[in-house]
Design a protein around this motif. Structure first.
Motif, short mmCIF file in Angstrom:
data_model
loop_
_atom_site.label_atom_id
_atom_site.label_comp_id
_atom_site.label_asym_id
_atom_site.label_seq_id
_atom_site.Cartn_x
_atom_site.Cartn_y
_atom_site.Cartn_z
N VAL A 126 19.37 51.68 20.37
CA VAL A 126 18.39 50.90 21.14
C VAL A 126 18.96 49.53 21.47
N LEU A 180 19.39 48.10 25.21
CA LEU A 180 18.54 46.96 25.56
C LEU A 180 19.37 45.76 25.98
N SER A 194 13.32 39.23 23.98
CA SER A 194 14.00 40.39 23.40
C SER A 194 15.46 40.08 23.08
N SER A 213 12.54 45.78 21.46
CA SER A 213 12.25 46.95 22.28
C SER A 213 10.84 46.88 22.85
N TYR A 254 10.42 44.48 25.65
CA TYR A 254 11.01 44.94 26.91
C TYR A 254 10.15 46.03 27.55
N LEU A 255 9.67 46.96 26.71
CA LEU A 255 9.02 48.15 27.25
C LEU A 255 7.57 47.91 27.65
N THR A 291 6.01 56.36 25.52
CA THR A 291 6.73 55.17 25.09
C THR A 291 5.77 54.12 24.56
N THR A 325 5.33 52.93 20.66
CA THR A 325 5.70 51.53 20.42
C THR A 325 4.52 50.76 19.84
N ALA A 371 11.03 53.11 17.32
CA ALA A 371 12.30 53.65 17.82
C ALA A 371 12.05 54.91 18.66
N ALA A 380 11.13 53.83 22.07
CA ALA A 380 12.28 53.43 22.87
C ALA A 380 13.08 54.66 23.31
#
Lengths: 494, 244
Positions: A89, A93, A173, A227, A230-231, A312, A316, A364, A367
């Protein structure tokens, strides 16, 4: 950048594709070998639970004793699965965030093999009875350099990438990733140098607890939060709510994490202020978790329904929620009134499992569900298997945490009766051990579908169609979780 | 480059049309720059609460950061009784001490009427302390315990009129423990008597009075000889095994 914030320009898209291509093999390598270790760890989790419940099983075989099965289970889970997935990851990333292609995929793959060799040697030596009874550091000390060098060879590439980032504000991040990259070598080296057969046994135990807590707060937490930061905005299609809040969260973690750990032995033979400082830090650090959680909450306000569709996002956010649960439980249990009961009980195992599986592994998975379609060029084959993965994991982690908490109280209640035979504490807790067996069975059931799907995608046999695989939608029928929410709203479902 | 096996990815088509790029990469949104909202009220309040809690913890537990203080506040010292022999002595608790300890637990059932020190309540409930019934033989005591009493009753010359419930629902062991406790704690034992009532003796009492369905009255009890003892082997107070 185009005026519509959500639409990528053709240049953006080409750049993304090039970045994904450059990290494709190392990241896939880490994800697939991590999944293989997860399989081993799950099996060992089940076996060690069974052995603890029925101690007379395989009596003549030292290899199948609890004292070897359990440490090996934890080593495979922490270093084989969790950290390895985390490394994958991190690379993806960092490449995406700094918009840099990975220049040295071969070195990273070599480093990945070194890391896997380190984990394998660690597992085999401990299994063969050469281990030290230091949780998460059970392997002989000469194994540590393998892991250490393997780790550095992977994460050192993150530094030049970060230096070559685009001008402008550093995204939160990136801060978490650089933090995680640098903190792990520090805590790992410190722990391995100071924990051991020689030197003060009491301090070794304390430093061991410090290392475990630090691995969670100084590595698992920043990688998972990087992560998530970002996501979440990517999927929600809107910016992270508050930059100041994100900064508070990061710096609170950076300042406080290193102080935590010793509270596990509050009341132990240390000068009283040492566990006191750790306990206070483990309470203060809840701020870091609250800041991140609140930021995601505000970012998603009004769009919570995305959680129902995007695998996702669901994994997360569940991970972040479990992080909060972990931080609160570990803070509360550093109060002496609870600690004097729970500190040497099964509760501790429940707490560690909550951190490694409930929190980090779930983040995880989130991600991985996002990254793998992008680097393999195909979509996850089955929404049903993803749904199963989520719910069985949830039941599994719920079972292990609850039974270990209640069983820990039962066990410790007997241990604290000075005039009771010790075996009473084993007897009363024995029923609750079933929770651990059931939990790892559930987690195994959850992950079988995940392994199957990952293997299909690895050999390029994922689903070939436009449109993501969403949880409550016909595969490929909608273009995004957002569309699915809109459609469901119009049709009156959900 | 054209023999790339992975057509779907088409990563090798450098500079090719965007449409060739895998859909997941194409549909992905741009990462928007972080918002600049100030920290809102909710997280601030939570943070304040956490800080207060943590600071309180540090204040209470840190003992002024002194290197020479190892005992955490609220730490409960070793609960084992102090005395010669230390651990070994504590672990080898004599049988009779454990028996008395358990008896004291069972006696909690009796405390509401007879009081923690066995003094009773004047005019309402008779005392056990130095009561003629406790000092006397175990048969009478066992009879009362198992079947209860109803109506006028004299203890040490003082009259009472009340009801004592039968306690035959307690197990034999618990009855034996509490009778031992009452006799050794509140009674005056005769020369050469140890006051121990064993489970075997309680079983004998149950057998002897099994046909009685109503609580005792005073006349019925006085019909049992005062010095009658329940049959059963004497035991060694150290081990609880029948004495040689």
């Amino acid at each position: 950048m185009s005026l519509d914030l959500n639409q990528a320009t053709p240049e953006d898209i080409r750049e993304r594709a090039a970045i994904d291509r450059s990290v494709r093999y190392p990241v896939l390598f880490f994800f697939t070998s991590a999944a293989a270790w997860l399989f081993v760890a799950t099996l060992l989790g089940f076996l060690s639970g069974l052995k603890l419940r029925v101690p007379t099983l395989w009596e003549d075989c030292p290899w199948l004793g609890y004292s070897r099965l359990f440490p090996v289970h934890m080593l495979a889970l922490v270093y084989g699965w969790a950290m390895q997935a985390g490394l994958g990851v991190m690379i993806w990333l960092m490449a995406r965030l700094t918009r840099n292609e990975l220049k040295n995929p071969v070195t990273v793959i070599v480093a990945g093999h070194l890391w896997n060799a380190g984990v394998a040697v660690a597992v085999i030596t401990v299994w063969a009875g050469l281990g030290r009874s230091m949780p998460w550091l059970d392997f002989p000390v000469w194994v540590a350099p393998l892991l250490f060098i393997g780790y550095l060879m992977v994460t050192l590439w993150l530094i030049p990438m970060f230096r070559a980032r685009r001008a402008g504000e550093v995204y939160v991040s990136e801060m978490y990733l650089i933090g995680a990259a640098l903190w792990f070598p520090w805590i790992f080296a410190t722990a391995n140098l100071l924990v051991g057969d020689e030197g003060a046994a009491t301090m070794s135990t304390g430093i061991n607890a410090w290392y475990m807590s630090n691995l969670i707060y100084f590595w698992f937490a920043p990688v998972a939060l990087a992560s998530a930061y970002y996501l979440v905005p990517k999927i929600a299609g809107r910016p992270i709510h508050s930059y100041p809040l994100a900064q508070v969260g990061f710096w609170a973690l950076a300042v406080l994490a290193g102080w935590t750990g010793f509270q596990r032995y509050v009341g132990g033979p240390f000068p009283a202020w040492i566990p006191a400082v750790s306990g206070a830090a483990s309470i203060f650090i809840i701020v870091a978790v609250v800041a991140a959680g609140a930021n995601f909450w505000f970012t998603l306000r009004g769009r919570q329904k995305l959680w129902e569709y995007s695998p996702t996002l669901r994994f997360t956010l569940f991970g972040v929620l479990m992080f909060l649960a972990y931080a609160v439980l570990s803070g509360v249990s550093s109060f002496f009134s609870l600690s004097q009961v729970l500190q040497f009980s099964h509760f501790v195992v429940g707490l560690d499992t909550l951190a490694v599986y409930g929190f980090f592994s779930m983040a995880a998975f989130g991600a991985i569900y996002y990254i793998v379609p992008r680097i393999t060029g195909c979509e996850w084959p089955s929404p049903t298997l993803i749904r199963g993965h989520f719910w069985f994991s949830t039941y599994g982690i719920g079972t292990v945490v609850l039974t270990m908490l209640v069983g820990g109280f039962a066990q410790a209640g007997q241990m604290n009766q000075w005039d009771q035979a010790f075996v009473r504490s084993v007897e009363v807790a024995n029923g609750w051990i079933v929770g651990r067996i059931v939990a790892w069975l559930l987690i195994a059931a959850a992950n079988l579908g995940f392994f199957y799907q990952l293997a299909l995608m690895f050999i390029g046999r994922g689903r070939r169609s436009a449109g993501p695989t969403l949880i409550h939608a016909e595969p490929g029928s909608v273009g995004s979780a957002e569309e699915a929410v809109a459609l469901a709203g119009a049709g009156g479902h959900h | 480059m054209s023999d790339n096996p992975d057509k779907n990815l088409d990563y090798e088509a450098e500079g090719g049309s965007v449409v060739d790029v895998h859909d997941a990469v194409r549909r992905e949104k741009v990462l928007p720059p972080t918002g600049k909202e100030p920290i809102s009220f909710g997280p601030l309040i939570l943070t304040a609460l956490v800080l207060i809690l943590g600071a309180g913890y540090l204040g209470a537990y840190s003992n002024g950061f002194r290197d020479d203080i190892y005992v955490t506040k609220y730490y409960r010292p070793d609960p084992r009784p102090a005395g010669a022999g230390g651990d070994a002595a504590a672990e080898k608790l004599a049988w009779i001490d454990q028996w008395m300890k358990d008896g004291k637990k069972v006696y909690n059932n009796c405390v509401p009427c007879h009081g923690p020190a066995g003094a009773g309540q004047p005019g309402l409930f008779p005392p056990l302390k130095d009561s003629e019934w406790v000092n006397g033989g175990t048969t009478r005591l066992g009879a009362i315990m198992l079947k209860g009493i109803s109506g006028p009753f004299t203890v040490n010359g003082v009259g009472y009129n009340n009801i004592m419930a039968p306690w035959d629902t307690l197990g034999d062991e618990k009855v034996a423990q509490v009778l031992t406790y009452i006799r050794r704690e509140f009674g005056t034992l005769k020369e050469g008597e140890d006051g121990i009532v064993t489970t075997e003796m309680v079983k004998a009492a149950r057998e002897q009075f099994k046909d009685r369905t109503t609580p005792w009255d005073e006349a019925g009890l006085r019909a049992i000889p005062e010095d009658s003892m329940l049959p059963g082997a004497k035991v060694d107070p150290q081990t609880g095994q029948p004495a040689q």
